[in-house]
Design an enzyme around this catalytic site. Structure first.
Site, short mmCIF file in Angstrom:
data_model
loop_
_atom_site.label_atom_id
_atom_site.label_comp_id
_atom_site.label_asym_id
_atom_site.label_seq_id
_atom_site.Cartn_x
_atom_site.Cartn_y
_atom_site.Cartn_z
N ASP A 150 0.72 -1.09 -0.08
CA ASP A 150 -0.11 0.00 -0.14
C ASP A 150 1.01 1.36 0.16
O ASP A 150 0.30 2.43 -0.09
CB ASP A 150 -0.93 0.11 1.25
CG ASP A 150 -2.43 -0.32 0.86
OD1 ASP A 150 -2.57 -0.71 -0.23
OD2 ASP A 150 -3.17 -0.35 1.80
N ASP A 174 -10.57 -7.26 10.67
CA ASP A 174 -10.61 -8.63 10.64
C ASP A 174 -11.77 -9.16 11.51
O ASP A 174 -12.51 -10.03 11.04
CB ASP A 174 -9.30 -8.93 11.66
CG ASP A 174 -8.99 -7.98 12.58
OD1 ASP A 174 -9.79 -7.11 13.06
OD2 ASP A 174 -8.05 -8.14 13.19
#
Length: 755
Positions: A134, A467
């Site tokens: 990223d 998550d």
């Protein structure tokens, strides 16, 4: 005629839990008894008693949730050798590694994680490793190119000699173990050669990081990185290595991915990166199973993939294994866990307890997923309730594919194959070059517009705890999950060191968890409107309210000081029989916690450090996480994802006297805890020295004195920080702000006493 006995690939073993259950119920009884005392004496204690009642009601609620989470702990045992005997052709697995910042997450760390994955004990032609960068860093890309060259030597060496630890930096940090059945001279010679090769790799990457550029002779490979802006660039997908010959003992595919980013387009942090990896891999290899790890979480057990497959292929009912979660274990930790971030007991108790309900929550790393589950496919027994996927003769509507997944033909075809459950090796592309354009297209930032990505498909958006919210979505669909904890930890990672890094990570976690509770994905809603079991929803609530605990815990921590300064009490007198309830509760609660740590093989000091850090975290990270979510709900600001600094260290920190010392910086996160310390030090001085203001009178309560002392001991790193210097001392601006808060509290106490 006798048939061949088919032994199970895994076993589910309930843990004996009699004594912990009894102690848990005793504490629950004592909590209700204390609440009964509050109701009986609500008028005699006045406002202080009412506040204590509210706080203790919250603590009782949390203990009920805690009891539910720990009630049915489960062990799981796997048999990978049986798996290899039963299945000659194992299914493919796509492995995802995510990194975001080459400064906070050094490329050499990512390289070691990738190398450890490329060398796992699994047919290499069945594996593909995708690295999401990223930061769009040419240094990270260069590091992976060099790592691939080293992998051609490293992977054969590991498999030839049965190397256990396959992250080179960790393997070469100790003396080699002589493998059985091989010439010691040949092994030592090759070991030294491999070590020299790794040191050369390390040197090249270090030089590139220091120069902030790749070597000039390789610049032809870096055209896509020319004048790149990490927040404004097109998608980059590069095949670093392709196992074209499909050699079982060769090197798995290695692909670099930097998704497109534009300033005005949301990128959804790690969840967005995971969804891009899912689509890119779907176009290129489309394995039915996926593993994701953080860049610092290297593979420590070469058979980790086989352990996971024991559940995916060994369950008679698919619904029981939507994903397989391995515990997060950390290397190079400081002795006795002074920062309380090793997570040993919380995983052993809570995740194993969840394994006895609907399965552990998704922890964000070290997790194997079924691709079709990530795509939003419901279990067969729940399929009639699906809102997106309708099936006619086993085929998905094209309209559903477009609305759910996007409009790229190659990706839609790969989705249809996965959702139909008819994965065929021949359906994979024979050459990655034919899929690169489609891979770049699905990595574009506008690809997800008018689709269900981030909602019903893929990793879920809307929380920094991507998550947990994704695992919650999977459980809400009716899927179960599995907690797999082999004797040899499957993955090892690094944990933050120091006060600022630890609390920054904690703040991000608690903020994301609270975002889930107040979102449309709240477990309170899912248990009624979806397929989340009631007990499982209570465990999610137990975790989601982490940030909310800061308010009652701060209020309760202030009560002893308030009572000492106003000559009031919130606890029974020593001569009062009800004092036995309060004292027994205090002792039994701490004994219960201590017992859990001792059962996990940890020291008394570790228990104390974690108890202390839980109080510090509540007054700092949890409080600021709570305030951040409130600001978001009011539309005043958005929560920000902060990348935690990761370091690579193989040294033993237990001999470093300064390794476990608490450090501070100028962040406002330290102000509330510092104020608590100043208030309680003042209150204790007033109580012990008998320096009362004229309006005060009478001796202080013993219970309040003990509680105030306990608070000071819990925040003792801040006490030392008041007098220490440099990074170990609390900055003067922080002390001044805390002193101002403490003064306001003392003034309030004075006014209360005077009224």
């Amino acid at each position: 005629m006798t048939g061949r006995i088919s032994f199970p690939l895994h076993e589910r073993i309930p843990r004996k839990n009699t004594i912990p259950r009894a102690l848990t119920l005793l504490i629950l009884f004592l909590l209700f008894s204390l609440l009964f005392y509050r109701v009986l004496h609500i008028h005699s204690h006045g406002t202080v008693g009412l506040l204590a009642f509210l706080c203790e009601s919250w603590f009782t609620f949390i203990w009920v949730l805690n009891t539910n989470a720990r009630w049915n702990p489960i062990d799981q045992k796997t048999y990978p050798d049986r798996l290899l005997e039963r299945f000659q052709d194992l299914p493919p697995v796509d492995m995802f590694v995510t990194t975001a910042d080459p400064l906070l997450e050094p490329p050499i760390l990512t390289v070691n994680t990738v190398l450890s994955l490329l060398a796992v004990d699994y047919p290499s032609h069945k594996l593909a490793c995708y690295v999401s960068d990223d930061g769009a860093s040419p240094i990270t890309f260069y590091s992976l190119i060099e790592a691939c060259k080293f992998a051609k030597l490293w992977v054969p060496f590991c498999k030839k000699y049965g190397v256990r630890v396959r992250a080179p930096f960790m393997y070469f940090s100790t003396e080699p173990e002589m493998p059985a059945g091989h010439s010691s001279d040949d092994f030592v010679r090759q070991w030294k050669e491999m070590k020299d090769q790794y040191e050369e790799l390390d040197r090249k990457i270090t030089e590139a990081v220091q120069k902030s550029s790749a070597p000039d002779n390789l610049m032809d490979h870096f055209e896509d990185f020319s004048n790149i802006n990490r927040q404004n660039h097109r998608s980059i997908v590069k095949v670093i290595w392709e196992n074209k010959e499909k050699i079982p003992n060769g090197i798995p595919h290695l692909v670099y991915v930097a998704r497109e980013k534009r300033p005005k387009q949301p990128h959804h942090f790690k969840a967005g990166a995971m969804n891009v990896l899912t689509r890119v891999s779907g176009v290129m290899t489309n394995a039915p199973f996926m593993l994701n790890v953080d860049c610092d979480m290297f593979n420590n057990n070469p058979k980790a993939v086989l352990h996971a497959m024991c559940f995916f292929l060994g369950h008679h009912k698919e619904i029981e294994s939507g994903f397989v979660q391995f515990p997060q274990v950390f290397y190079g930790g400081i002795k006795d866990d002074p920062f309380g971030n090793q997570l040993v007991v919380s995983q052993e108790c809570v995740l194993r307890g969840m394994a006895g309900i609907q399965g552990p929550m998704y922890a964000g790393t070290g997790c194997f997923h079924r691709r079709k589950v990530i795509y939003g496919k419901l279990p067969d027994c729940k399929a009639a309730k699906s809102s997106i996927f309708n099936s006619i003769n086993g085929k998905l509507h094209e309209n559903a594919l477009d609305k759910g997944f996007g409009h790229t033909m190659k990706f839609s075809e790969s989705v249809a194959r996965i959702m139909s459950g008819k994965y065929e090796e021949s359906s994979k592309p024979s050459d990655f070059s034919t899929t690169l354009e489609a891979a770049k297209e699905v990595a574009d930032c506008k690809y997800e517009f008018n689709t269900r990505w981030g909602k019903e498909v893929g990793w879920v958006y809307g929380s920094m705890a991507e998550d947990v919210i994704t695992g919650l979505k999977i459980h809400s669909m009716g899927w179960g999950s599995v907690y797999c904890s082999p004797e040899l930890p499957a993955f090892l990672g690094s944990s933050p060191v120091g006060g600022p890094a630890t609390l920054s990570q904690m703040k991000r976690w608690v903020t994301g968890l609270l975002e889930i509770l107040v979102s449309e994905h709240s477990p309170l809603l899912a248990t009624f409107s979806k397929n989340l079991s009631f007990r499982q929803s209570l465990v999610y609530v137990f975790v989601n309210v982490w940030a909310l605990r800061s308010i009652p815990e701060l209020c309760y921590a202030a009560l002893p000081a308030f009572c000492l300064l106003t000559n009031t009490s919130f606890l029974p007198k020593v001569s009062d029989p009800w004092m036995i309830i309060a004292a027994t509760l205090f002792i039994s609660h701490n004994l219960h916690g201590l017992m859990e740590y001792l059962q996990c093989g940890l020291s008394v000091r570790t228990w104390w450090n974690n108890q202390r850090m839980s109080k510090i975290t509540s007054a700092t990270a949890c409080l600021f996480g709570f305030l951040g979510v409130i600001q978001k709900l009011l539309g005043l600001s958005e929560t920000m994802f902060e990348v935690t600094r990761k370091d690579q260290s193989t040294t033993d920190s237990s001999t470093d006297v300064d390794a476990g010392r608490f450090t501070f910086d100028s962040s406002p996160i330290f102000v509330p805890a510092t104020a608590i310390v100043l208030v309680h030090m003042t209150a204790l001085a007033v109580g012990m020295l008998g320096v009362w203001l004229p309006v005060f009178g009478g001796p202080p309560g013993l219970g309040e004195m003990v509680c105030s002392t306990w608070v000071v001991l819990s925040f003792f790193p801040f006490v030392k920080g008041l007098f220490a210097k440099e990074g170990y001392g609390i900055p003067w601006p922080t002390i001044c702000k805390a002193a101002a808060l403490a003064f306001l509290f003392l003034n309030f106490c004075n006014r209360f006493r005077s009224s």
